[in-house]
Design a protein around this motif. Sequence first.
Motif, PDB file in Angstrom:
ATOM      1  N   THR A   1      59.153  32.969  69.612  1.00  0.00           N
ATOM      2  CA  THR A   1      59.666  33.448  68.597  1.00  0.00           C
ATOM      3  C   THR A   1      60.944  34.846  69.694  1.00  0.00           C
ATOM      4  N   LYS A   2      60.390  35.222  70.707  1.00  0.00           N
ATOM      5  CA  LYS A   2      61.807  36.187  71.347  1.00  0.00           C
ATOM      6  C   LYS A   2      62.435  34.857  72.171  1.00  0.00           C
ATOM      7  N   LEU A   3      62.523  34.096  72.354  1.00  0.00           N
ATOM      8  CA  LEU A   3      63.402  32.591  72.703  1.00  0.00           C
ATOM      9  C   LEU A   3      64.515  33.025  71.502  1.00  0.00           C
ATOM     10  N   ALA A   4      63.137  32.841  70.199  1.00  0.00           N
ATOM     11  CA  ALA A   4      64.855  31.888  69.199  1.00  0.00           C
ATOM     12  C   ALA A   4      65.666  33.731  68.591  1.00  0.00           C
ATOM     13  N   LEU A   5      64.972  35.019  69.441  1.00  0.00           N
ATOM     14  CA  LEU A   5      65.480  35.651  68.135  1.00  0.00           C
ATOM     15  C   LEU A   5      66.700  36.135  69.232  1.00  0.00           C
ATOM     16  N   GLN A   6      67.124  35.546  70.812  1.00  0.00           N
ATOM     17  CA  GLN A   6      68.387  35.467  71.329  1.00  0.00           C
ATOM     18  C   GLN A   6      69.688  35.103  70.759  1.00  0.00           C
TER      19      GLN A   6
ATOM     20  N   GLY B   1      73.052  41.557  54.922  1.00  0.00           N
ATOM     21  CA  GLY B   1      74.166  41.136  55.759  1.00  0.00           C
ATOM     22  C   GLY B   1      74.095  40.696  57.377  1.00  0.00           C
ATOM     23  N   GLN B   2      73.017  40.194  57.726  1.00  0.00           N
ATOM     24  CA  GLN B   2      72.404  39.515  59.092  1.00  0.00           C
ATOM     25  C   GLN B   2      72.305  38.342  58.769  1.00  0.00           C
ATOM     26  N   SER B   3      73.684  37.425  58.828  1.00  0.00           N
ATOM     27  CA  SER B   3      73.930  36.146  58.272  1.00  0.00           C
ATOM     28  C   SER B   3      73.547  34.928  59.055  1.00  0.00           C
ATOM     29  N   VAL B   4      74.064  33.919  58.371  1.00  0.00           N
ATOM     30  CA  VAL B   4      73.141  32.934  59.433  1.00  0.00           C
ATOM     31  C   VAL B   4      73.766  32.664  60.602  1.00  0.00           C
ATOM     32  N   PRO B   5      72.986  33.133  62.173  1.00  0.00           N
ATOM     33  CA  PRO B   5      73.947  32.191  63.039  1.00  0.00           C
ATOM     34  C   PRO B   5      74.817  31.724  63.198  1.00  0.00           C
ATOM     35  N   ALA B   6      76.044  31.470  63.843  1.00  0.00           N
ATOM     36  CA  ALA B   6      77.371  30.463  63.768  1.00  0.00           C
ATOM     37  C   ALA B   6      77.349  29.573  64.438  1.00  0.00           C
ATOM     38  N   GLY B   7      76.231  29.413  65.116  1.00  0.00           N
ATOM     39  CA  GLY B   7      76.067  27.613  65.984  1.00  0.00           C
ATOM     40  C   GLY B   7      74.485  27.766  65.730  1.00  0.00           C
TER      41      GLY B   7
ATOM     42  N   GLY C   1      65.135  23.115  67.801  1.00  0.00           N
ATOM     43  CA  GLY C   1      63.475  23.367  68.409  1.00  0.00           C
ATOM     44  C   GLY C   1      63.346  24.217  68.469  1.00  0.00           C
ATOM     45  N   LEU C   2      62.827  25.956  68.992  1.00  0.00           N
ATOM     46  CA  LEU C   2      61.876  26.177  68.969  1.00  0.00           C
ATOM     47  C   LEU C   2      62.279  26.298  67.152  1.00  0.00           C
ATOM     48  N   LEU C   3      62.619  26.825  66.038  1.00  0.00           N
ATOM     49  CA  LEU C   3      62.269  27.106  64.868  1.00  0.00           C
ATOM     50  C   LEU C   3      60.945  25.727  64.379  1.00  0.00           C
ATOM     51  N   LEU C   4      61.790  24.207  64.493  1.00  0.00           N
ATOM     52  CA  LEU C   4      60.948  23.101  64.514  1.00  0.00           C
ATOM     53  C   LEU C   4      59.385  23.556  65.058  1.00  0.00           C
ATOM     54  N   TYR C   5      59.219  23.809  66.158  1.00  0.00           N
ATOM     55  CA  TYR C   5      58.167  24.472  66.563  1.00  0.00           C
ATOM     56  C   TYR C   5      57.704  25.457  66.262  1.00  0.00           C
ATOM     57  N   LEU C   6      58.334  27.127  65.823  1.00  0.00           N
ATOM     58  CA  LEU C   6      57.451  27.887  64.819  1.00  0.00           C
ATOM     59  C   LEU C   6      57.039  27.081  63.754  1.00  0.00           C
TER      60      LEU C   6
END
Length: 323
Positions: free
Chosen positions: A62-67, A237-243, A250-255
């Motif tokens: 999660t810490k990595l994905a929040l970057q 207003g925190q939209s979907v990440p641009a990229g 990969g991080l989301l799949l593990y989570l």
Amino acid sequence: MTMDDRNDVPHHRPGSGTSAAASARPPAGPALAARKPAAGSLTTVGLAVLWALLWALAFITTKLALQDAAPGWVVGVRCLLAGAVLVALRMRHLPAARGELGRLTLAGLLTTTGYLGVIGFALPHLSAGMAAVLSSGTPLLVVTLSAASGRDRLRPVHAAGLVLGVLGIVMSAVDRLNMGVVTVGGIVLGCCAVCCLAVGTFLTPYLVRPGTDLFLATGWQSLTGAVPLLLVTAFTGQSVPAGLGARLIGLLLYLALGASILGMTLWLLLIRRVGPSRASIAQFMPPLFSIALSAALLGEPVTALEALAVLPVALSTVLTTRR
């Protein structure tokens, strides 16, 4: 999916048609009876260690994905994916569980929105190790709730465990504050998240009834808990990440698959096997794994004081969950 511990040794009644050879077979002796609880205990310990490793990795992942993305989006998408997969796979059990959905929704709001969501918002202001140490305070609160409700009696050994646990968490928090790697706001958010998890754990035997399909229960909790997080993300207003790069995917799949599906199902399984108080003993392991892994993978500093602070937390978990 039933988790009851049953005696597999057949019982024969006179005149029930059992063959003479079977009737002459000696009953299971003490040695055989002793093996089964031992095997069950080893299985429970193995499940607890696997859960703790998955949970520790979840803090780091999660810490990595929040970057790359906002907290509400990361946790919301994680839980939405996990919930959709599990509910789809166990859809045939949904009609039988309709009476349980209200209780499972409340469990989802506590453990998914309240714990995972709030800890996600806290992690930018916490180290992964500190988040794991705070989470290990769950059994302290579960024991306190059990004593306050009259479910369990607060014995002196439990009181000693509570004191040790608070001492260890305070030691770790002060050390991290002095290093400047956490903030007071992050610690407060983390404590709020842990309170939600403790209440959810305490209420799990009432909210997730025996006989409820665990995969469906996990999926429904993840699905319903994700909705408020995604709504908050959209309204702020925190939209979907641009990229959506390969790393974030990969991080989301593990989570979703490793932490939410497997991790939360293991947690419910542990609670069902041994009860919420004894299952909470497993909470002392994620800080050990998380501090070591975050140092190796994230380069987070580990001081002698923080390493020392884990010991009273671990000991307090064992003491507060003793029968």
